[in-house]
Design a protein around this motif. Sequence first.
Motif, PDB file in Angstrom:
ATOM      1  N   VAL A   1      39.627  53.261  22.860  1.00 56.20           N
ATOM      2  CA  VAL A   1      40.504  52.987  23.931  1.00 56.20           C
ATOM      3  C   VAL A   1      40.052  52.815  25.486  1.00 56.20           C
ATOM      4  N   GLY A   2      39.394  52.190  26.093  1.00 52.31           N
ATOM      5  CA  GLY A   2      39.065  52.215  27.828  1.00 52.31           C
ATOM      6  C   GLY A   2      37.103  52.444  27.535  1.00 52.31           C
ATOM      7  N   GLU A   3      36.451  52.106  26.516  1.00 52.93           N
ATOM      8  CA  GLU A   3      35.801  52.443  26.426  1.00 52.93           C
ATOM      9  C   GLU A   3      34.816  50.994  26.228  1.00 52.93           C
ATOM     10  N   GLU A   4      34.195  50.976  27.915  1.00 55.51           N
ATOM     11  CA  GLU A   4      33.320  49.745  27.795  1.00 55.51           C
ATOM     12  C   GLU A   4      32.419  49.390  27.001  1.00 55.51           C
ATOM     13  N   VAL A   5      31.596  48.523  26.705  1.00 54.18           N
ATOM     14  CA  VAL A   5      30.168  47.616  25.542  1.00 54.18           C
ATOM     15  C   VAL A   5      30.159  46.430  26.531  1.00 54.18           C
ATOM     16  N   GLY A   6      28.598  47.217  26.696  1.00 51.84           N
ATOM     17  CA  GLY A   6      27.957  45.805  27.459  1.00 51.84           C
ATOM     18  C   GLY A   6      27.307  45.231  27.002  1.00 51.84           C
ATOM     19  N   TYR A   7      26.968  44.055  27.659  1.00 49.06           N
ATOM     20  CA  TYR A   7      26.585  42.503  26.952  1.00 49.06           C
ATOM     21  C   TYR A   7      25.759  42.230  28.105  1.00 49.06           C
TER      22      TYR A   7
ATOM     23  N   MET B   1      41.662  47.245  25.461  1.00 46.19           N
ATOM     24  CA  MET B   1      42.394  48.112  26.153  1.00 46.19           C
ATOM     25  C   MET B   1      43.570  49.102  26.659  1.00 46.19           C
ATOM     26  N   SER B   2      43.807  49.352  24.647  1.00 46.64           N
ATOM     27  CA  SER B   2      45.482  49.654  23.914  1.00 46.64           C
ATOM     28  C   SER B   2      45.513  49.816  22.314  1.00 46.64           C
ATOM     29  N   GLU B   3      46.154  50.596  22.115  1.00 50.04           N
ATOM     30  CA  GLU B   3      46.159  50.773  20.467  1.00 50.04           C
ATOM     31  C   GLU B   3      45.959  49.720  19.981  1.00 50.04           C
ATOM     32  N   THR B   4      46.818  48.787  20.517  1.00 48.91           N
ATOM     33  CA  THR B   4      47.143  47.493  19.719  1.00 48.91           C
ATOM     34  C   THR B   4      45.505  46.928  18.875  1.00 48.91           C
ATOM     35  N   PRO B   5      45.937  46.266  18.207  1.00 52.93           N
ATOM     36  CA  PRO B   5      45.017  45.204  17.417  1.00 52.93           C
ATOM     37  C   PRO B   5      44.748  44.405  17.855  1.00 52.93           C
ATOM     38  N   GLY B   6      43.186  44.204  18.451  1.00 50.82           N
ATOM     39  CA  GLY B   6      43.132  42.742  19.012  1.00 50.82           C
ATOM     40  C   GLY B   6      43.020  42.536  20.890  1.00 50.82           C
ATOM     41  N   ASP B   7      43.537  43.961  20.967  1.00 50.52           N
ATOM     42  CA  ASP B   7      43.299  43.767  23.163  1.00 50.52           C
ATOM     43  C   ASP B   7      42.676  44.161  23.316  1.00 50.52           C
ATOM     44  N   ILE B   8      41.472  43.017  23.190  1.00 51.22           N
ATOM     45  CA  ILE B   8      40.576  44.160  23.874  1.00 51.22           C
ATOM     46  C   ILE B   8      39.986  42.281  24.891  1.00 51.22           C
ATOM     47  N   LYS B   9      39.615  42.949  26.284  1.00 52.45           N
ATOM     48  CA  LYS B   9      39.479  41.817  27.074  1.00 52.45           C
ATOM     49  C   LYS B   9      37.677  41.798  27.574  1.00 52.45           C
TER      50      LYS B   9
END
Length: 317
Positions: A43-49, A61-69
């Motif tokens: 959570v909170g780790e940014e992966v750049g492309y 963004m959170s522990e909720t599965p699929g909560d990826i922005k």
Amino acid sequence: MASFTRTLPASWYCSSPLYQLERRAVFLKAWYLLGPVTRFQVVGEEVGYEVAQVSLTACRMSETPGDIKVYDGKTGLEFKAYITETGLLFSTISDEAPSFDEFFPDLKPLIGTVDFTKLPYRRSIKYEGNFNWKTMVDGYQECLHCQYTHPSFSVYYPPTFYTVYNHKNFSQHVADPKKADDGLFLYFFPNCTLNVYGGGMSSFRVCPTEKPGVTRMEFDYYHQETGEKFEEYFKFVRQVAMEDYELCEKAQENLERGIYAEGILNPVKETGVAFYQQRVLDLVCAQHEAETESTTDTHYETNNHMRQWKLVDPATS
């Protein structure tokens, strides 16, 4: 006399103005595979492309599965993203892309055969190569070279019955049509792949730079095993990747030196190449026509190359 499908001219692989037109016509309107959700565990780790000079960041963004922005790495504005039912994250790089289902209308049944949430992320590597992005895609989309260039891979996946099934904006590669479940090999237009076999999964993105003869390769690796078993798998897939890398650099040299201009595609063995090249052609020509109608200030070099952009529709060959 029957018509044959011709390749794109060598100028498509060497011209900066042509790449800029491809960028607007193709890359800004596509969806890109960023990886399964197991790539984004912290959570909170940014992966750049970076795709076609657009920086993007994916973050859980959170522990909720699929909560990826997924958002623009420079402006922070959120991009359209989509997580499939089996756990693959795709993203756009501009608002010009259509919806996921419109871009990949018949993809879900294929990727629904694998639970990607069960494949742990292991490693990523990236490096540049002296070849155009299409040079690498040309190689992936056909396997005439596999028996000679990839002898170790051909032992497990002999090219004798190799078949490519083309769909809207993606292709499925099948080593033996009688063994449809023997691995999953997919090409996502324009520049992403997904390869599931040998207990693991690899994917790569063919990222064009501003120089038409330089491309950045980005690889991600996933596997059920760690330690020696993963390293054995990694060594095998890296050998195949480096064999392709060397072949692409040699092919690009021939394109830039004028040794090769254009040719005829094999109507049986190179349908994957014909499919994606025709898709690029259609989008680029449509973009050029729209821009020409809206302004008279077009580049002479681009117009000069446009007069060479003629391919026969694969459906008529």
